[in-house]
Write a protein that holds these residues in place. Structure first.
Motif, short mmCIF file in Angstrom:
data_model
loop_
_atom_site.label_atom_id
_atom_site.label_comp_id
_atom_site.label_asym_id
_atom_site.label_seq_id
_atom_site.Cartn_x
_atom_site.Cartn_y
_atom_site.Cartn_z
N GLU A 8 6.66 -6.47 -5.87
CA GLU A 8 8.00 -6.79 -6.35
C GLU A 8 8.67 -5.65 -7.10
OE1 GLU A 8 7.71 -10.38 -8.58
OE2 GLU A 8 7.23 -11.62 -6.82
N ARG A 9 8.23 -4.43 -6.87
CA ARG A 9 8.86 -3.26 -7.48
C ARG A 9 9.15 -2.25 -6.38
NH1 ARG A 9 5.78 -1.31 -12.80
NH2 ARG A 9 7.70 -0.10 -12.91
N ARG A 10 10.20 -1.48 -6.60
CA ARG A 10 10.60 -0.48 -5.62
C ARG A 10 9.96 0.87 -5.94
NH1 ARG A 10 14.55 -1.92 -2.19
NH2 ARG A 10 15.66 -3.87 -2.65
N TYR A 11 9.50 1.53 -4.87
CA TYR A 11 8.88 2.84 -5.01
C TYR A 11 9.38 3.75 -3.89
CZ TYR A 11 5.36 0.73 -8.12
OH TYR A 11 4.73 0.08 -9.14
N ARG A 12 9.36 5.02 -4.18
CA ARG A 12 9.49 6.00 -3.12
C ARG A 12 8.11 6.14 -2.49
NH1 ARG A 12 13.81 7.44 -0.66
NH2 ARG A 12 13.11 9.58 -0.40
N ALA A 13 8.04 6.26 -1.16
CA ALA A 13 6.76 6.28 -0.49
C ALA A 13 6.84 7.10 0.79
CB ALA A 13 6.31 4.85 -0.15
N ARG A 14 5.68 7.54 1.23
CA ARG A 14 5.55 8.30 2.48
C ARG A 14 4.57 7.59 3.38
NH1 ARG A 14 1.93 12.42 4.24
NH2 ARG A 14 0.82 12.19 2.25
N ALA A 15 4.98 7.29 4.61
CA ALA A 15 4.08 6.64 5.57
C ALA A 15 3.01 7.62 6.03
CB ALA A 15 4.87 6.12 6.76
N ILE A 16 1.76 7.16 6.11
CA ILE A 16 0.65 7.98 6.59
C ILE A 16 -0.11 7.21 7.66
CG2 ILE A 16 0.42 9.27 4.43
CD1 ILE A 16 -1.90 7.43 3.70
N ALA A 17 -0.97 7.90 8.38
CA ALA A 17 -1.82 7.29 9.42
C ALA A 17 -0.99 6.50 10.41
CB ALA A 17 -2.90 6.43 8.79
N GLY A 18 0.14 7.07 10.84
CA GLY A 18 0.97 6.42 11.84
C GLY A 18 1.65 5.16 11.37
N GLY A 19 1.81 5.00 10.04
CA GLY A 19 2.45 3.81 9.50
C GLY A 19 1.48 2.74 9.04
N ALA A 20 0.16 3.01 9.10
CA ALA A 20 -0.83 2.03 8.68
C ALA A 20 -0.95 1.93 7.17
CB ALA A 20 -2.19 2.35 9.28
N ALA A 21 -0.50 2.95 6.45
CA ALA A 21 -0.60 2.96 4.99
C ALA A 21 0.56 3.76 4.42
CB ALA A 21 -1.94 3.55 4.54
N PHE A 22 0.72 3.65 3.10
CA PHE A 22 1.77 4.38 2.40
C PHE A 22 1.18 5.10 1.19
CE2 PHE A 22 4.47 1.42 4.68
CZ PHE A 22 5.61 2.17 4.95
N GLU A 23 1.72 6.26 0.91
CA GLU A 23 1.46 6.95 -0.35
C GLU A 23 2.66 6.70 -1.26
OE1 GLU A 23 0.26 11.42 -2.00
OE2 GLU A 23 1.07 11.17 0.03
N LEU A 24 2.43 6.01 -2.36
CA LEU A 24 3.50 5.66 -3.30
C LEU A 24 3.61 6.72 -4.39
CD1 LEU A 24 2.85 1.84 -3.88
CD2 LEU A 24 3.91 2.98 -1.91
N TYR A 25 4.83 6.92 -4.89
CA TYR A 25 5.08 7.90 -5.94
C TYR A 25 5.74 7.23 -7.12
CZ TYR A 25 4.31 11.14 -2.08
OH TYR A 25 3.78 11.80 -1.02
#
Length: 409
Positions: free
Chosen positions: A18-35
């Motif tokens: 329920e919170r907004r983050y900037r993120a980068r998709a990794i592993a073809g969209g299977a996961a995200f790296e949140l900042y």
């Protein structure tokens, strides 16, 4: 919180808890790296900001990365009492009742493998060294890359370890593509009933729960094992990977079947990662596999049965040094040898003069004691036996689909 402007390019905005983050998709969209721009629970420093990794199924993203990943996540049926927390609790209990086991099995059945699904197996440093210098095969417990894509740091990946390593600053893995779904089974008790009862003194790594899921206090990760615990041929461009403390994935080596080599992909910048693998010559770039040790894959080519190699998505080609033949390969088959020794079902893996290396195809404590087998990695038990004592050795053939030819499996 949103990340600072110093976050890497290619980021998107997602909602997690329920919170907004900037993120980068990794592993073809299977996961995200949140900042985040300040330390939060589970976030670690990265440059001037903080980051953590989460699975794509846990976030809401307008980009549809989960659909682009091309692999179906584990799904929970819509029914009263079937929520993620309940299913996770049942998945970690090997002594659940029939009703609970039916629910867990229904959830486990939603973890599909298809042709080309990217599979991974965690490796210790010593297993990496053996992989580079032995036959191009893989066996034992493994996972869909999709299900473990959010486990990016060595600390997080400890839960996957099949052969526990004393080094925690770097972890390694083997990645390849599935040739056929028939090559894999779940670790449910219906497939491997004896593994659930193996005591701790006879195990490496965590116990096999028999629910089809990895033992974990926080993750619901479906486990697979190579069918019958047999060796599977590695596919073209399989990779040996390293994961660093900051969550980077580095491709160290790539398998090239047409030249029978593991080719080093990591440059000088990652020399320290390669140097962590024991027994390797400093600066060595190629590791040749023995071409006489075939990976157990055959097909018909120009009217003859010949060794072939698989490249899921691109078919099969003749296993020969040099350029890939343009002529088609038909009737691809995987083969392996089964036998009995001391009334125990075993796989025959290799010979050393008058002795043969065996692997238990249905490990349980009685078979382990009878054969004096040793646990070489999680769920895999091997021993040596006199060749003359083997009973009913025979070759088992597994047909693979190829074009208009359906698989018999």
């Amino acid at each position: 919180m949103q990340a600072t402007p110093t976050a890497p390019t290619g980021t998107t905005e997602i909602v997690w808890h329920e919170r907004r983050y900037r993120a980068r998709a990794i592993a073809g969209g299977a996961a995200f790296e949140l900042y985040a721009d300040s330390r939060e629970d589970g976030f670690h420093p990265t440059g001037s900001s903080f980051h953590r990794f989460v699975h794509a199924s846990e976030v809401t993203s307008p980009g549809g990365e989960l659909l682009l990943a091309g692999v179906a996540p584990v799904s929970i049926p819509v029914m009263p009492g079937a929520d993620p927390a309940t299913v996770h609790r049942y998945s970690q209990n090997p002594r659940i009742g029939p009703a609970e086991r039916a629910l867990v099995s229904a959830v486990r059945a939603t973890a599909f493998i298809t042709v080309g699904t990217r599979m991974v197996k965690p490796l210790s440093r010593h297993q990496v060294a053996r992989q580079l210098t032995s036959a191009p095969v893989v066996s034992g417990v493994c996972f869909r890359e999709f299900d473990v894509a959010h486990l990016r740091t060595p600390e997080d990946r400890v839960v996957l370890a099949a052969d526990p390593d004393d080094a925690r600053d770097t972890s390694f893995a083997l990645r390849w593509k599935a040739i056929c779904a028939c090559d894999y089974q779940s670790t449910e008790a219906s497939h491997f009933p004896g593994l659930v009862g193996v005591p701790g003194r006879e195990r490496r790594g965590s116990m096999v729960l028999g629910t089809g899921f990895l033992p974990s206090g926080t993750h619901l990760i479906p486990e697979f094992v190579t069918a019958g615990i047999a060796d599977l041929p590695l596919t073209a461009r399989a990779e040996i990977l390293a994961y660093t403390a900051d969550g980077n994935e580095v491709a160290l080596f790539q398998y090239q079947p047409q030249t029978n080599v593991w080719d080093r992909m990591a440059g000088a910048r990652h020399r320290d990662l390669v140097n962590r693998i024991p027994g390797l010559e400093t600066g060595r770039a190629l590791f040749r596999t023995n071409p006489s040790v075939h990976a157990g894959l055959m097909g018909e080519h120009e009217g003859a049965r010949v060794p072939v190699t698989a490249d899921p998505g691109h078919g099969f080609s003749v296993y020969a040094r040099g350029a890939t033949s343009r002529s088609p390969v038909t009737r691809p088959q995987r083969f392996y040898t089964r036998a009995r020794w001391r009334d125990i079902e075993v796989l025959a893996l290799g010979r050393n003069e008058d002795w043969v290396r065996l692997r238990l195809s249905q490990p349980d404590i009685e078979a382990i004691m009878t054969t004096d087998a040793t646990c070489v990695e999680r769920g895999v038990y091997e021993c040596w036996a006199p060749l003359a004592e083997l009973e009913n050795p025979h070759v088992v053939l597994v047909d693979y689909p190829n074009g208009n030819h359906p698989a018999s499996c």
